[in-house]
Scaffold this active site. Sequence first.
Site, PDB file in Angstrom:
ATOM      1  N   ASP A   1      -1.149   6.373  -5.021  1.00  0.00           N
ATOM      2  CA  ASP A   1      -2.061   7.287  -5.469  1.00  0.00           C
ATOM      3  C   ASP A   1      -1.352   8.239  -6.228  1.00  0.00           C
ATOM      4  OD1 ASP A   1      -4.073   6.362  -3.132  1.00  0.00           O
ATOM      5  OD2 ASP A   1      -2.089   6.744  -1.744  1.00  0.00           O
TER       6      ASP A   1
ATOM      7  N   GLU B   1      -4.066   4.304  -8.218  1.00  0.00           N
ATOM      8  CA  GLU B   1      -5.237   4.645  -7.716  1.00  0.00           C
ATOM      9  C   GLU B   1      -5.384   6.100  -7.950  1.00  0.00           C
ATOM     10  OE1 GLU B   1      -6.210   5.004  -3.198  1.00  0.00           O
ATOM     11  OE2 GLU B   1      -7.869   6.296  -3.885  1.00  0.00           O
TER      12      GLU B   1
ATOM     13  N   GLU C   1       0.352  -0.527  -4.762  1.00  0.00           N
ATOM     14  CA  GLU C   1      -0.612   0.462  -5.025  1.00  0.00           C
ATOM     15  C   GLU C   1       0.080   1.768  -4.658  1.00  0.00           C
ATOM     16  OE1 GLU C   1      -3.978   3.163  -3.411  1.00  0.00           O
ATOM     17  OE2 GLU C   1      -1.937   2.607  -2.466  1.00  0.00           O
TER      18      GLU C   1
ATOM     19  N   HIS D   1      -0.980  11.215  -1.812  1.00  0.00           N
ATOM     20  CA  HIS D   1      -2.297  10.750  -1.157  1.00  0.00           C
ATOM     21  C   HIS D   1      -3.179  11.966  -0.831  1.00  0.00           C
ATOM     22  CE1 HIS D   1      -5.201   9.421   1.894  1.00  0.00           C
ATOM     23  NE2 HIS D   1      -5.163   8.293   1.333  1.00  0.00           N
TER      24      HIS D   1
ATOM     25  N   HIS E   1       0.918  -1.266  -0.159  1.00  0.00           N
ATOM     26  CA  HIS E   1       0.011   0.011   0.034  1.00  0.00           C
ATOM     27  C   HIS E   1       0.764   1.316  -0.189  1.00  0.00           C
ATOM     28  CE1 HIS E   1      -3.125   2.279   2.396  1.00  0.00           C
ATOM     29  NE2 HIS E   1      -3.321   2.439   1.051  1.00  0.00           N
TER      30      HIS E   1
HETATM   31  O1  G3P Z   1      -6.358   1.631  -3.270  1.00  0.00           O
HETATM   32  C1  G3P Z   1      -6.753   1.630  -1.968  1.00  0.00           C
HETATM   33  C2  G3P Z   1      -6.483   2.183  -0.720  1.00  0.00           C
HETATM   34  O2  G3P Z   1      -5.119   3.048  -1.115  1.00  0.00           O
HETATM   35  C3  G3P Z   1      -7.557   3.616  -0.599  1.00  0.00           C
HETATM   36  O3  G3P Z   1      -7.285   4.026   0.639  1.00  0.00           O
HETATM   37  O4  G3P Z   1      -6.981   6.254   1.583  1.00  0.00           O
HETATM   38  O5  G3P Z   1      -5.068   4.684   1.514  1.00  0.00           O
HETATM   39  O6  G3P Z   1      -5.740   5.931  -0.567  1.00  0.00           O
HETATM   40  P1  G3P Z   1      -6.301   5.274   0.679  1.00  0.00           P
HETATM   41 MG    MG Z   2      -4.650   4.576  -2.375  1.00  0.00          MG
END
Ligand code: G3P
Ligand code: MG
Length: 243
Positions: free
Chosen positions: A41, A114, A39, A54, A12
């Site tokens: 952002d 994302e 993953e 993020h 993440h």
């Molecule tokens: O992509 C899943 C996850 O990253 C969503 O939550 O807030 O960490 O971007 P967040």
């Molecule tokens: Mg995310």
Amino acid sequence: MKPWPYPLWLAHRGAGKLAPENTLAAFRLGAGFGYRAFECDVKLSRDGEAFLLHDDTLERTSSGRGSPAEQDCAGLARLDAGAWHSPAFTGEPLPRFAQIAAFCRANNCALNVEIKPCPGEEARTGAAVAREAARLWAGADMPPLLSSFQPEALAAAQAAEPALPRGLLLDTLWDGWEDTATALAVVAVITNWRCMNRALIERLHARGWRALVYTVNDADVAERLIADGIDGIITDAVDRFRP
Ligand code: G3P
Ligand code: MG
């Protein structure tokens, strides 16, 4: 269901707990723990460049101030995105999407992008990130999976680059999510792990969609979901869950 090329475990925000989130340092750290899928952002600068961040503002994870949507990419690239985390990461830059793409392709890692638009930037961000992803992964065996909580961003990505795979992110199972996922022709639905169970996994699979979850940091939860047939787990705990 169509073949699914992505690994079960995804780190993440790069591997953004032990290293500063959404930086190349985090990706390197995750790869060192054996991760081959990530993953991150992605949003847009004022001048339309895709970069990793993020939040809607720069303060928490960089030396910058205010909204990144009001700043050009050259200035964003000069920010320190590591010192806030710990002294060892001082000087770590805020990365452009292209730098992360280069890392993933060179190391044969999968990426879940994302699309995280600043407010009001949903369609512009979805289209620009999809176009840039298609360019950066041209000819690749494993294209990036584009995901978003914002249907408008995914719709713009779909219009710009229909061949890139898409996943709808759900924090709750809001009314109409299945119709929205159908209209967006997704390959996956990615939910908060609290929403996911065997019945939902079976329902998603029956529609031809893969089932993924974020953000699982508890071994019992991960074990249960794996037994239930989950296709992907996004985690912060790269030091505890070894792919
Ligand atoms: O992509 C899943 C996850 O990253 C969503 O939550 O807030 O960490 O971007 P967040
Ligand atoms: Mg995310």
